[in-house]
Scaffold this motif. Structure first.
Motif, PDB file in Angstrom:
ATOM      1  N   LEU A 181       0.876  -1.176  -0.002  1.00 31.41           N
ATOM      2  CA  LEU A 181      -0.038   0.046   0.120  1.00 31.41           C
ATOM      3  C   LEU A 181       0.769   1.248  -0.079  1.00 31.41           C
ATOM      4  CD1 LEU A 181      -2.685  -1.095   2.285  1.00 31.41           C
ATOM      5  CD2 LEU A 181      -2.961  -0.807   0.133  1.00 31.41           C
ATOM      6  N   ARG A 182       2.077   1.273   0.443  1.00 23.18           N
ATOM      7  CA  ARG A 182       2.966   2.570   0.325  1.00 23.18           C
ATOM      8  C   ARG A 182       3.743   2.560  -0.618  1.00 23.18           C
ATOM      9  NH1 ARG A 182       2.233   5.947   4.985  1.00 23.18           N
ATOM     10  NH2 ARG A 182       0.779   4.675   6.511  1.00 23.18           N
ATOM     11  N   ASN A 183       3.631   3.707  -1.391  1.00 26.87           N
ATOM     12  CA  ASN A 183       4.410   3.751  -2.650  1.00 26.87           C
ATOM     13  C   ASN A 183       5.024   5.138  -2.722  1.00 26.87           C
ATOM     14  OD1 ASN A 183       3.482   1.359  -4.399  1.00 26.87           O
ATOM     15  ND2 ASN A 183       1.533   2.012  -3.913  1.00 26.87           N
ATOM     16  N   THR A 184       5.601   5.535  -3.977  1.00 35.36           N
ATOM     17  CA  THR A 184       6.345   7.083  -4.005  1.00 35.36           C
ATOM     18  C   THR A 184       5.641   7.584  -5.036  1.00 35.36           C
ATOM     19  OG1 THR A 184       8.542   5.634  -3.153  1.00 35.36           O
ATOM     20  CG2 THR A 184       8.526   7.948  -4.236  1.00 35.36           C
ATOM     21  N   LEU A 185       5.089   8.770  -5.049  1.00 37.06           N
ATOM     22  CA  LEU A 185       4.931   9.665  -5.785  1.00 37.06           C
ATOM     23  C   LEU A 185       5.809  10.896  -5.885  1.00 37.06           C
ATOM     24  CD1 LEU A 185       2.825  11.053  -7.786  1.00 37.06           C
ATOM     25  CD2 LEU A 185       1.864  12.171  -5.754  1.00 37.06           C
ATOM     26  N   VAL A 186       6.320  11.074  -7.089  1.00 36.25           N
ATOM     27  CA  VAL A 186       7.305  12.241  -7.162  1.00 36.25           C
ATOM     28  C   VAL A 186       6.723  13.304  -8.247  1.00 36.25           C
ATOM     29  CG1 VAL A 186       9.533  13.072  -8.255  1.00 36.25           C
ATOM     30  CG2 VAL A 186       9.295  10.654  -7.223  1.00 36.25           C
ATOM     31  N   ALA A 187       6.573  14.614  -7.672  1.00 33.83           N
ATOM     32  CA  ALA A 187       6.126  15.590  -8.454  1.00 33.83           C
ATOM     33  C   ALA A 187       7.226  16.684  -8.648  1.00 33.83           C
ATOM     34  CB  ALA A 187       4.785  16.147  -7.780  1.00 33.83           C
ATOM     35  N   ALA A 188       6.917  17.291  -9.685  1.00 38.04           N
ATOM     36  CA  ALA A 188       8.018  18.271  -9.916  1.00 38.04           C
ATOM     37  C   ALA A 188       7.391  19.240 -10.844  1.00 38.04           C
ATOM     38  CB  ALA A 188       9.512  17.931 -10.554  1.00 38.04           C
ATOM     39  N   GLY A 189       7.726  20.558 -10.910  1.00 36.87           N
ATOM     40  CA  GLY A 189       7.349  21.693 -11.472  1.00 36.87           C
ATOM     41  C   GLY A 189       7.323  22.813 -10.696  1.00 36.87           C
ATOM     42  N   PRO A 190       7.064  24.057 -11.602  1.00 38.27           N
ATOM     43  CA  PRO A 190       7.230  25.518 -10.922  1.00 38.27           C
ATOM     44  C   PRO A 190       6.057  25.548  -9.725  1.00 38.27           C
ATOM     45  CG  PRO A 190       5.967  25.415 -13.054  1.00 38.27           C
ATOM     46  CD  PRO A 190       6.461  24.061 -12.997  1.00 38.27           C
ATOM     47  N   ASN A 191       5.115  24.817  -9.421  1.00 40.90           N
ATOM     48  CA  ASN A 191       4.231  25.001  -8.421  1.00 40.90           C
ATOM     49  C   ASN A 191       4.449  24.087  -7.263  1.00 40.90           C
ATOM     50  OD1 ASN A 191       2.299  26.914  -9.827  1.00 40.90           O
ATOM     51  ND2 ASN A 191       1.948  25.305 -11.052  1.00 40.90           N
ATOM     52  N   PHE A 192       5.647  23.241  -7.537  1.00 40.73           N
ATOM     53  CA  PHE A 192       5.903  22.492  -6.259  1.00 40.73           C
ATOM     54  C   PHE A 192       6.969  22.768  -5.576  1.00 40.73           C
ATOM     55  CE2 PHE A 192       3.296  19.795  -9.100  1.00 40.73           C
ATOM     56  CZ  PHE A 192       2.555  19.222  -8.212  1.00 40.73           C
ATOM     57  N   LYS A 193       7.151  22.561  -4.227  1.00 40.92           N
ATOM     58  CA  LYS A 193       8.132  22.841  -3.476  1.00 40.92           C
ATOM     59  C   LYS A 193       9.495  21.810  -3.747  1.00 40.92           C
ATOM     60  CE  LYS A 193       5.424  23.840   0.732  1.00 40.92           C
ATOM     61  NZ  LYS A 193       4.952  23.239   2.146  1.00 40.92           N
TER      62      LYS A 193
ATOM     63  N   GLU B  44      -0.029  21.116   0.776  1.00 48.42           N
ATOM     64  CA  GLU B  44       1.123  20.995   1.742  1.00 48.42           C
ATOM     65  C   GLU B  44       2.401  20.603   0.654  1.00 48.42           C
ATOM     66  OE1 GLU B  44      -0.123  16.622   1.871  1.00 48.42           O
ATOM     67  OE2 GLU B  44      -1.168  18.545   1.758  1.00 48.42           O
ATOM     68  N   ALA B  45       2.219  20.187  -0.382  1.00 51.01           N
ATOM     69  CA  ALA B  45       3.402  20.109  -1.594  1.00 51.01           C
ATOM     70  C   ALA B  45       3.582  21.243  -2.310  1.00 51.01           C
ATOM     71  CB  ALA B  45       3.217  18.771  -2.347  1.00 51.01           C
ATOM     72  N   LEU B  46       2.604  22.061  -2.538  1.00 50.12           N
ATOM     73  CA  LEU B  46       2.669  23.569  -3.402  1.00 50.12           C
ATOM     74  C   LEU B  46       3.386  24.546  -2.799  1.00 50.12           C
ATOM     75  CD1 LEU B  46      -0.813  22.921  -4.589  1.00 50.12           C
ATOM     76  CD2 LEU B  46       1.122  21.970  -5.609  1.00 50.12           C
ATOM     77  N   LEU B  47       3.974  25.339  -3.437  1.00 48.86           N
ATOM     78  CA  LEU B  47       4.422  26.677  -3.056  1.00 48.86           C
ATOM     79  C   LEU B  47       3.368  27.466  -2.646  1.00 48.86           C
ATOM     80  CD1 LEU B  47       6.875  27.350  -5.927  1.00 48.86           C
ATOM     81  CD2 LEU B  47       7.530  26.617  -3.718  1.00 48.86           C
ATOM     82  N   GLY B  48       3.372  27.981  -1.488  1.00 57.35           N
ATOM     83  CA  GLY B  48       2.415  28.736  -0.858  1.00 57.35           C
ATOM     84  C   GLY B  48       1.226  28.226  -0.330  1.00 57.35           C
ATOM     85  N   GLY B  49       1.060  26.733  -0.452  1.00 62.48           N
ATOM     86  CA  GLY B  49       0.183  25.967  -0.269  1.00 62.48           C
ATOM     87  C   GLY B  49      -0.436  25.731   1.099  1.00 62.48           C
ATOM     88  N   GLY B  50       0.607  26.084   2.264  1.00 61.99           N
ATOM     89  CA  GLY B  50       0.234  25.827   3.484  1.00 61.99           C
ATOM     90  C   GLY B  50       0.518  24.662   4.089  1.00 61.99           C
ATOM     91  N   PRO B  51       0.008  24.246   5.304  1.00 66.68           N
ATOM     92  CA  PRO B  51       0.128  22.759   5.858  1.00 66.68           C
ATOM     93  C   PRO B  51      -0.955  21.984   5.571  1.00 66.68           C
ATOM     94  CG  PRO B  51      -0.586  24.525   7.534  1.00 66.68           C
ATOM     95  CD  PRO B  51      -0.261  25.356   6.326  1.00 66.68           C
ATOM     96  N   ALA B  52      -0.516  20.575   5.653  1.00 65.45           N
ATOM     97  CA  ALA B  52      -1.789  19.686   5.418  1.00 65.45           C
ATOM     98  C   ALA B  52      -2.499  19.372   6.663  1.00 65.45           C
ATOM     99  CB  ALA B  52      -0.839  18.411   5.246  1.00 65.45           C
ATOM    100  N   PRO B  53      -3.664  19.195   6.290  1.00 65.70           N
ATOM    101  CA  PRO B  53      -4.526  19.028   7.750  1.00 65.70           C
ATOM    102  C   PRO B  53      -4.094  17.760   8.474  1.00 65.70           C
ATOM    103  CG  PRO B  53      -5.759  18.752   5.569  1.00 65.70           C
ATOM    104  CD  PRO B  53      -4.465  18.935   5.129  1.00 65.70           C
ATOM    105  N   THR B  54      -4.179  17.755   9.567  1.00 67.96           N
ATOM    106  CA  THR B  54      -3.770  16.751  10.789  1.00 67.96           C
ATOM    107  C   THR B  54      -4.185  15.330  10.447  1.00 67.96           C
ATOM    108  OG1 THR B  54      -3.354  18.323  12.467  1.00 67.96           O
ATOM    109  CG2 THR B  54      -3.488  16.127  12.821  1.00 67.96           C
TER     110      THR B  54
END
Length: 163
Positions: free
Chosen positions: A62-74, A111-121
């Motif tokens: 169930l645990r996998n890896t997701l990689v995201a890249a681009g100008p909007n991601f931290k 939480e992964a986006l620039l300026g996106g803020g923290p994730a919900p708990t």
């Protein structure tokens, strides 16, 4: 829905649809033992050794890896908050400025986006079910985490225990 001792209700596994539902849903038992290749997460299954399966409720499946890249991601951000494939479409639509016309499962990974803020708990819970049967008691669990309204299955397993 018929309740059967030692089982989970369909809504606990997100299968409480108004469409046709299966009579039985199961997952193979698993252990943290390592394969001949040194990979942890063995499952008990039917079939020919080495031919694979459809997976289990093992954290290894169930645990996998997701990689995201681009100008909007931290840059260099490692997200410790649960996420999954179910979050890709809401996140991409958010980045494109497209508002879904119907409710969607999943969440925007703010939480992964620039300026996106923290994730919900995240809140983690465990369901348990048992049933006495002859010489043993069957016990099983389903561990899941919610982040906002989105549910992520962490792991589940079962085993017979001598009475």
């Amino acid at each position: 829905e018929v309740k059967i001792e030692g089982t989970f209700p369909l809504d606990a596994v997100r299968n409480n649809t108004t469409n046709v539902t299966p009579d039985l849903i199961m997952s193979f038992r698993w252990s943290a033992e390592k394969s001949a290749n040194g990979t942890p997460g063995l499952i008990t299954s039917e079939g020919e050794k080495g031919k694979g399966t459809h997976g289990s409720l093992s954290a290894y499946d169930l645990r996998n890896t997701l990689v995201a890249a681009g100008p909007n991601f931290k840059t260099g951000f490692i997200n410790e908050t649960p996420s999954g494939n179910i979050d890709v479409a809401p996140t991409v639509l958010h980045l494109l400025g497209v508002k879904p016309t119907v409710p969607m499962d999943g969440r925007v990974l703010h939480e992964a986006l620039l300026g996106g803020g923290p994730a919900p708990t995240p809140v983690t819970r465990t369901l348990e079910a048992t049933r006495n049967s002859g010489l043993f008691r069957w016990q099983q669990y389903l561990k899941y985490t919610t982040v906002g309204d989105t549910i992520y299955f962490d792991e589940g397993n079962g085993e017979p225990v001598p009475r």
